[in-house]
Design an enzyme around this catalytic site. Structure first.
Site, PDB file in Angstrom:
ATOM      1  CG  HIS A 228      -1.847  -1.033   1.780  1.00 24.99           C
ATOM      2  ND1 HIS A 228      -2.540  -1.606   2.168  1.00 24.99           N
ATOM      3  CD2 HIS A 228      -2.241  -1.776   0.533  1.00 24.99           C
ATOM      4  CE1 HIS A 228      -3.227  -2.883   1.850  1.00 24.99           C
ATOM      5  NE2 HIS A 228      -3.260  -2.828   1.095  1.00 24.99           N
TER       6      HIS A 228
HETATM    7  C1  LIG Z   1       0.888  -7.851  -4.869  1.00 30.44           C
HETATM    8  C2  LIG Z   1      -0.438  -6.372  -4.354  1.00 30.44           C
HETATM    9  C3  LIG Z   1      -1.790  -7.184  -3.808  1.00 30.44           C
HETATM   10  C4  LIG Z   1      -2.828  -5.739  -3.670  1.00 30.44           C
HETATM   11  N1  LIG Z   1      -3.399  -6.250  -2.614  1.00 30.44           N
HETATM   12  C5  LIG Z   1      -4.361  -4.953  -2.463  1.00 30.44           C
HETATM   13  C6  LIG Z   1      -5.861  -5.214  -2.711  1.00 30.44           C
HETATM   14  O1  LIG Z   1      -6.538  -6.580  -2.188  1.00 30.44           O
HETATM   15  N2  LIG Z   1      -7.136  -4.320  -2.367  1.00 30.44           N
HETATM   16  C7  LIG Z   1      -6.585  -3.261  -2.604  1.00 30.44           C
HETATM   17  O2  LIG Z   1      -7.183  -2.216  -2.323  1.00 30.44           O
HETATM   18  N3  LIG Z   1      -5.262  -2.833  -2.748  1.00 30.44           N
HETATM   19  C8  LIG Z   1      -4.305  -3.782  -2.916  1.00 30.44           C
HETATM   20  N4  LIG Z   1      -3.376  -3.817  -3.245  1.00 30.44           N
HETATM   21  C9  LIG Z   1      -2.878  -1.859  -4.006  1.00 30.44           C
HETATM   22  C10 LIG Z   1      -3.286  -1.476  -4.760  1.00 30.44           C
HETATM   23  O3  LIG Z   1      -3.449  -2.293  -6.102  1.00 30.44           O
HETATM   24  C11 LIG Z   1      -2.874  -0.304  -5.214  1.00 30.44           C
HETATM   25  O4  LIG Z   1      -3.047   0.473  -4.329  1.00 30.44           O
HETATM   26  C12 LIG Z   1      -2.864   0.383  -6.883  1.00 30.44           C
HETATM   27  O5  LIG Z   1      -3.124  -0.100  -7.548  1.00 30.44           O
HETATM   28  C13 LIG Z   1      -2.756   1.526  -6.496  1.00 30.44           C
HETATM   29  O6  LIG Z   1      -3.053   2.394  -8.646  1.00 30.44           O
HETATM   30  P1  LIG Z   1      -2.272   3.627  -9.133  1.00 30.44           P
HETATM   31  O7  LIG Z   1      -2.992   3.523 -10.210  1.00 30.44           O
HETATM   32  O8  LIG Z   1      -1.904   4.609  -7.260  1.00 30.44           O
HETATM   33  O9  LIG Z   1      -0.836   2.160  -9.626  1.00 30.44           O
HETATM   34  P2  LIG Z   1      -0.346   1.419  -9.644  1.00 30.44           P
HETATM   35  O10 LIG Z   1      -1.231   0.328  -9.526  1.00 30.44           O
HETATM   36  O11 LIG Z   1       0.713   1.875  -9.704  1.00 30.44           O
HETATM   37  O12 LIG Z   1      -0.451   1.222 -11.588  1.00 30.44           O
HETATM   38  C14 LIG Z   1       0.697   2.489 -11.654  1.00 30.44           C
HETATM   39  C15 LIG Z   1       1.244   1.857 -13.560  1.00 30.44           C
HETATM   40  O13 LIG Z   1       1.963   2.810 -14.355  1.00 30.44           O
HETATM   41  C16 LIG Z   1       2.542   1.884 -14.910  1.00 30.44           C
HETATM   42  N5  LIG Z   1       3.945   2.494 -15.225  1.00 30.44           N
HETATM   43  C17 LIG Z   1       5.126   3.300 -13.893  1.00 30.44           C
HETATM   44  N6  LIG Z   1       5.955   3.508 -14.533  1.00 30.44           N
HETATM   45  C18 LIG Z   1       5.772   3.957 -15.854  1.00 30.44           C
HETATM   46  C19 LIG Z   1       6.245   3.914 -17.027  1.00 30.44           C
HETATM   47  N7  LIG Z   1       7.199   5.134 -16.487  1.00 30.44           N
HETATM   48  N8  LIG Z   1       6.041   4.326 -18.371  1.00 30.44           N
HETATM   49  C20 LIG Z   1       4.613   3.804 -18.703  1.00 30.44           C
HETATM   50  N9  LIG Z   1       3.826   3.134 -17.506  1.00 30.44           N
HETATM   51  C21 LIG Z   1       4.447   3.204 -15.965  1.00 30.44           C
HETATM   52  C22 LIG Z   1       3.068   0.711 -14.217  1.00 30.44           C
HETATM   53  O14 LIG Z   1       3.198  -0.221 -14.915  1.00 30.44           O
HETATM   54  C23 LIG Z   1       1.375   0.263 -13.723  1.00 30.44           C
HETATM   55  O15 LIG Z   1       0.926  -0.478 -14.601  1.00 30.44           O
HETATM   56  C24 LIG Z   1      -2.465  -4.696  -4.319  1.00 30.44           C
HETATM   57  C25 LIG Z   1      -1.090  -4.515  -4.390  1.00 30.44           C
HETATM   58  C26 LIG Z   1      -0.373  -5.172  -4.692  1.00 30.44           C
HETATM   59  C27 LIG Z   1       1.482  -4.565  -5.956  1.00 30.44           C
END
Ligand SMILES: Cc1cc2nc3c(=O)[nH]c(=O)nc-3n(C[C@H](O)[C@H](O)[C@H](O)COP(=O)(O)OP(=O)(O)OC[C@H]3O[C@@H](n4cnc5c(N)ncnc54)[C@H](O)[C@@H]3O)c2cc1C
Length: 544
Positions: A475
């Site tokens: 998280h």
């Molecule tokens: C293993 C795991 C289990 C989890 N379990 C839960 C759960 O059960 N419930 C829950 O609510 N949350 C859970 N979480 C947390 C939740 O998934 C995250 O808080 C959420 O995905 C965050 O979303 P985001 O859009 O901020 O970023 P992210 O999900 O990190 O997405 C960012 C995206 O940007 C891409 N990216 C990064 N840098 C670049 C770049 N330079 N160029 C192009 N693309 C790029 C990445 O590849 C990624 O696809 C979990 C996370 C993980 C990893």
């Protein structure tokens, strides 16, 4: 949706970098206006593998599938431990690989964003309508929940008897039952709501992108890593991207939106020369815009856990044998029933380490097996795991680039337990987890505790155990925090301070990590951001 290079059309209204939960929501909402052109860039690949759809596919997901492959730096306050740090690299980002728990955190978290961090407009009553806008709740429709939105939200399909025994055991321990952690009160024990629909993962890509893939004004580029944001005369104008097609620059007429997640966003900003000048110079990057707090304020939940051996085959450890895995797969594909419909963590709850806390500060996740996540021991005989995470850490860490090389892993330092209060509360949480597993209701299911084991009793012994076994709860948040004043990286409308034409929209802008899982909050952030970007008035605040 166009998923091939539009090499002659290098300019879009909006370029969204990162197709995680936030990026997918933004792509959907912004491209709803056909006059607006949107490019969504994702470093990872597609989610065609059925594992991404199967709720129990999560068991594979922390072990390197669709991940950047990063670890923390040695953790000073965890005896130098280096912790494996899964961050998604696939369309849908974390929502394609996570445990699918749908939890919003506590109402007071968002009130603190507004009142303590100066994030005007982000109090609970102001964000609740955005949680509801996304939601397609299978069962609830009331002041807190809604149906008809893109994101499937369901209760577990068929929790096994040990899950119900756990609920009774927690009540014997003194935690009341709660059927809705996202409703009037978070306190209690119960089954989680899950981001699933019809026994399939409802990832941000399946919920928000798939339904709009025919839109001509939306272009998706997979396996396209953004190396750098281009800035000219104080304005972000485009991005340099590397993909199978080589390296190219793609421009945004209106805005670049950075949605690379709480580790990826500060990383990309720093690689682009936007961040703390000293750290940039040390990494060999020219300073474009000195912004001290990019990559600061990292917060994460640390999981401690107890594992007990079961009296029989009460958990999904029984499926680990190949012929049973095959049968479970058949059952799922033919009937959408059986163990594969389980997210493996579908039961748990929220309670107090510190009785003075403003809302629960411990979260439990019951794992229906052992060794479900990377680094967690698998028992020889069937086991059951109970994770406990302290929810409002006072420790603050950092994300820094190690060098100017965009292929290099970032230096991720959650700085867990730097504040002794975090350690104290975490150990209290672990003690509660052990006690719950020892309650009479679980006696028919649980033989004996195997980890930490009965001889581990004192706080010091429990801390030693934690050093060896703790893991991230996945998280990370806070590394491009919104707010007012010098500590903010982005303003409450998520514009990067001091540069034009660029916003950050994802978990990195949360000034404090919510007291729960972070996928639903990241989706909410992007829902609200999309209205800001489109210049729409905010949805009316909830009346509760
Ligand atoms: C293993 C795991 C289990 C989890 N379990 C839960 C759960 O059960 N419930 C829950 O609510 N949350 C859970 N979480 C947390 C939740 O998934 C995250 O808080 C959420 O995905 C965050 O979303 P985001 O859009 O901020 O970023 P992210 O999900 O990190 O997405 C960012 C995206 O940007 C891409 N990216 C990064 N840098 C670049 C770049 N330079 N160029 C192009 N693309 C790029 C990445 O590849 C990624 O696809 C979990 C996370 C993980 C990893």
């Amino acid at each position: 949706m166009n998923d091939t290079a539009e090499r002659n059309v290098g300019t879009f209204d909006y370029v969204i970098v990162g197709a995680g939960p936030a990026g997918c929501v933004l792509a959907n909402r912004l491209s709803a206006d056909p006059s607006i052109s949107v490019l969504l860039l994702e470093a990872g690949g597609a989610d065609w593998n059925p594992l991404f759809k199967m709720p129990a596919g999560f068991a594979k997901m922390t072990k390197g599938v669709a991940s950047w492959g990063w670890s923390t730096v040695p953790q000073k306050h965890l005896n130098g431990r280096v912790i494996w740090y899964t961050q998604a690299k696939v369309i849908g980002g974390g929502s394609s690989i996570n445990a699918q728990i749908y939890a919003r955190g506590a109402a007071k978290d968002y009130d603190a964003w507004a009142s303590e961090a100066g994030a005007a407009g982000w109090s609970y009553r102001e964000v609740l309508p955005y949680f509801k806008r996304s939601e397609d709740n299978q069962k609830l429709h009331n002041a807190y929940h809604s149906y008809g939105g893109p994101l499937g939200v369901s209760y577990p399909i068929n929790p096994p008897p040990i899950s119900y025994a756990f609920l009774r055991a927690a009540q014997e321990f003194g935690i009341p039952f709660n059927d809705d952690f996202n409703g009037a009160a978070q306190d209690g024990i119960g089954h989680y709501q899950l981001s699933t629909r019809n026994a399939e993962r409802s990832s941000a890509s399946s919920a928000f992108l798939k339904p709009v893939e025919g839109r001509k004004n939306l272009t998706l580029r997979l396996n396209a890593q953004t190396l750098k944001i281009e800035v000219q005369n104080g304005r972000a104008i485009g991005v340099t991207v590397v993909s199978g097609a080589g390296t190219e620059t793609l421009n945004a007429d209106r805005e670049i939106i950075v949605s690379c997640g709480a580790i990826g966003s500060p990383r990309l900003l720093q690689l682009s020369g936007i961040g703390p000048a000293d750290a940039l110079k040390a990494a060999g990057v020219d300073v474009v815009h000195d912004l001290a707090r990019v990559g600061a304020n990292l917060q994460d939940h640390l999981d401690l856990y107890a594992i007990s051996e079961c009296t029989g085959e009460h958990t999904y450890d029984r499926i680990a044998r190949p012929h049973r895995t095959a049968w479970a797969g058949l059952q799922y594909f033919a009937f959408k029933t059986g163990p594969v419909t389980s997210t493996l963590f579908e039961t748990g709850g929220f309670w107090y380490a510190d009785r003075e806390a403003r809302s629960p500060d411990i979260q439990f996740h019951l794992g229906l097996g052992s060794g479900i996540e990377a680094g967690v021991a698998a028992m020889k005989n069937p086991g059951v795991t109970l994770n406990s995470a302290f929810l409002r850490p006072r420790s603050r860490g950092t994300v820094r680039i190690a060098s100017a090389d965009p292929r290099a892993a970032p230096l991720i330092d959650p700085n867990y337990w730097a504040d002794p209060y975090d350690r104290e509360c975490a150990i209290k949480g672990l003690r509660m987890a052990r006690e719950i597993l020892r309650q009479p209701a679980l006696k028919p299911f649980v033989m004996a505790e195997r980890m930490p084991g009965d001889d581990v009793r004192t706080d010091e012994q429990l801390a030693e155990y934690a050093y060896r076994t703790c893991k991230t709860d996945h998280h990370p948040a806070g590394t491009c925090a919104m707010g007012s004043g010098e500590n903010a990286v982005v303003t409450p409308d998520l514009r990067l301070r001091g540069l034009l034409g660029i916003r950050v929209v994802d978990a990195s802008v949360m000034p404090f990590v919510p007291s729960g899982n972070t996928n639903a909050p990241a989706i909410m952030v992007a829902e609200k951001a999309s209205d800001m970007i489109l210049g729409k008035p905010p949805l009316p605040a909830a009346v509760l």
